[in-house]
Write an enzyme that holds these catalytic residues in place. Sequence first.
Site, PDB file in Angstrom:
ATOM      1  N   GLU A 100       0.840  -1.213   0.000  1.00  8.52           N
ATOM      2  CA  GLU A 100       0.000   0.000   0.000  1.00  8.52           C
ATOM      3  C   GLU A 100       0.870   1.256   0.000  1.00  8.52           C
ATOM      4  OE1 GLU A 100      -2.774  -0.659   3.250  1.00  8.52           O
ATOM      5  OE2 GLU A 100      -4.042  -1.842   1.931  1.00  8.52           O
ATOM      6  N   GLU A 108      -5.235  -8.708  -0.856  1.00  8.39           N
ATOM      7  CA  GLU A 108      -5.924  -8.490   0.421  1.00  8.39           C
ATOM      8  C   GLU A 108      -7.394  -8.242   0.157  1.00  8.39           C
ATOM      9  OE1 GLU A 108      -4.554  -5.625   3.292  1.00  8.39           O
ATOM     10  OE2 GLU A 108      -2.457  -5.971   2.754  1.00  8.39           O
TER      11      GLU A 108
HETATM   12  C1  BG6 Z   1      -4.492  -3.221   4.792  1.00  2.00           C
HETATM   13  C2  BG6 Z   1      -3.124  -3.502   5.373  1.00  2.00           C
HETATM   14  O1  BG6 Z   1      -4.613  -1.885   4.567  1.00  2.00           O
HETATM   15  O2  BG6 Z   1      -5.599  -3.485   5.575  1.00  2.00           O
HETATM   16  C3  BG6 Z   1      -3.106  -4.613   6.410  1.00  2.00           C
HETATM   17  O3  BG6 Z   1      -2.197  -3.788   4.356  1.00  2.00           O
HETATM   18  C4  BG6 Z   1      -4.304  -4.455   7.325  1.00  2.00           C
HETATM   19  O4  BG6 Z   1      -1.877  -4.589   7.074  1.00  2.00           O
HETATM   20  C5  BG6 Z   1      -5.574  -4.563   6.496  1.00  2.00           C
HETATM   21  O5  BG6 Z   1      -4.322  -5.343   8.386  1.00  2.00           O
HETATM   22  C6  BG6 Z   1      -6.854  -4.496   7.297  1.00  2.00           C
HETATM   23  O6  BG6 Z   1      -6.847  -3.353   8.101  1.00  2.00           O
HETATM   24  P1  BG6 Z   1      -7.088  -3.446   9.660  1.00  2.00           P
HETATM   25  O7  BG6 Z   1      -6.862  -2.065  10.154  1.00  2.00           O
HETATM   26  O8  BG6 Z   1      -8.500  -3.883   9.805  1.00  2.00           O
HETATM   27  O9  BG6 Z   1      -6.123  -4.432  10.180  1.00  2.00           O
END
Ligand code: BG6
Length: 486
Positions: A192, A386
Amino acid sequence: MEKSLPFPQGFLWGGAIAANQAEGAWNVDGKGPSVADAITWKPNLSLKDYSGHMALTDENIRDAFEGKNDALYPKRRGIDFYHHYKDDIALFAEMGYTVLRVSIAWSRIFPTGEGAAPNEAGLQFYEEMFRELRRHNIEPLVTLSHYEMPLALSEKYNGWVHRNVVDAFVRFSNVCFDRYKDLVRYWLTFNEIDSIHRHPFTTAGIREEKSAPGKAQQDIYQGLHHQFVASALVTRDCHAKIPGSQVGCMLTKLTTYPHSCRPEDVEATLKKNLENYFYADVQVFGEYPPLILRDLARRDIQIAMQADDQRILKDHTVDFVSFSYYMSMTESTQPDVERIPGNTVLGVKNPYLPASEWGWQIDPVGLKISLLELYDRYQKPLFIVENGLGAKDVVENGEIHDSYRIDYFRAHFEQTLAAINEGVDVMGFTTWGCIDIISAGTSQMSKRYGFIYVDQDDEGNGTLKRLKKESFWWYKKVIASNGADM
Ligand code: BG6
């Protein structure tokens, strides 16, 4: 009747985690503190206050260097993947994963980011982990930088603002390529990369309070430029050292719709989306978009570039585009619209979409739209690295029935397949937090994404025992049928 294609043969199915959210063992076997080790859990903060959750004080930095107050810092403990990885990988293999996305904690290899020689114990840990994955026929997909740069580099240079960090990162990456060249083919440079604007400390070790008055934005763009150059240099080195390797950029896909068809809303939305594309544009096209350059000039932001930088960016572009996608938002110029939280952003509420318990708006069609947009723009293979639903799971008689998570993934897989059917080249799908880990944004344990439950609460109490959720069996079936049985 229209002919419908299945997921392609060899489609990579799996999961994703990051070292700083999973490994724990933050000061074990020679690891140095990273920026993640200085972030506390802040239970009383509003979910809308993302910068507040990731904020830190000098005292937090001191705690990390002196190894104090561990209980306040959840990413230091993670889920102790460092000591559980063999069992966890066995569970991923049982689900049928063909890929696992992990990151390498830079400060395990170079505790201060610099120094004479890499830390052998750190190198050994990842070597054994990658070998374990290979034993299970799981392809490692490795991120070189995922919110965990050595804290010492942040302190010494104000992170990526200083050019020396480029050299340090290129050195670290080359140590990784040399050591893991027979084990890892797929690499991502910066997780990101766009997030440097939303949380500059965790992304790039930059503390805005260290900038000269009025120069914080300038420093952030300078840090970003250094990351672009570093990404291109390590793409070059990876290609040279590992024949057949593929390197991707990684973008937070913050898909935004106009809140209304008022031209002002449409223009504001267009600008938001162009800004989001900018980061991948540089890594795919090898140059800054002219509209961004003009915008920077108008804001009096001057990026110091060395003579070779433009050539480096142009010559070493990425092989594929990877991205995270969790939610969509809308945008409006109207003052009275309701803004709700998303992934480290606030966006205008979309009345047509439901939201997670954290307010993130659930929009599977937005994933299809994102795939179409990205493929049309870049014409490079795409990798969804992701996607997932953060939720509070309830354990009843040792079981977790997370049908909400199954529904979320089914809808997102269906839209991925729909995009593939419309011609988009998708390499694979790694679901985020495939085993429960510490949240990046809020440092909570109770924001769970996994198919595997980990017995630990926000304060770190629990046995760390792993439990298969209902979604575990569902995902296993999806993978076994290559997406035919959802
Ligand atoms: C992404 C990141 O933006 O979102 C992860 O790359 C992160 O590291 C994921 O865990 C989900 O976000 P969060 O804040 O719910 O953990």
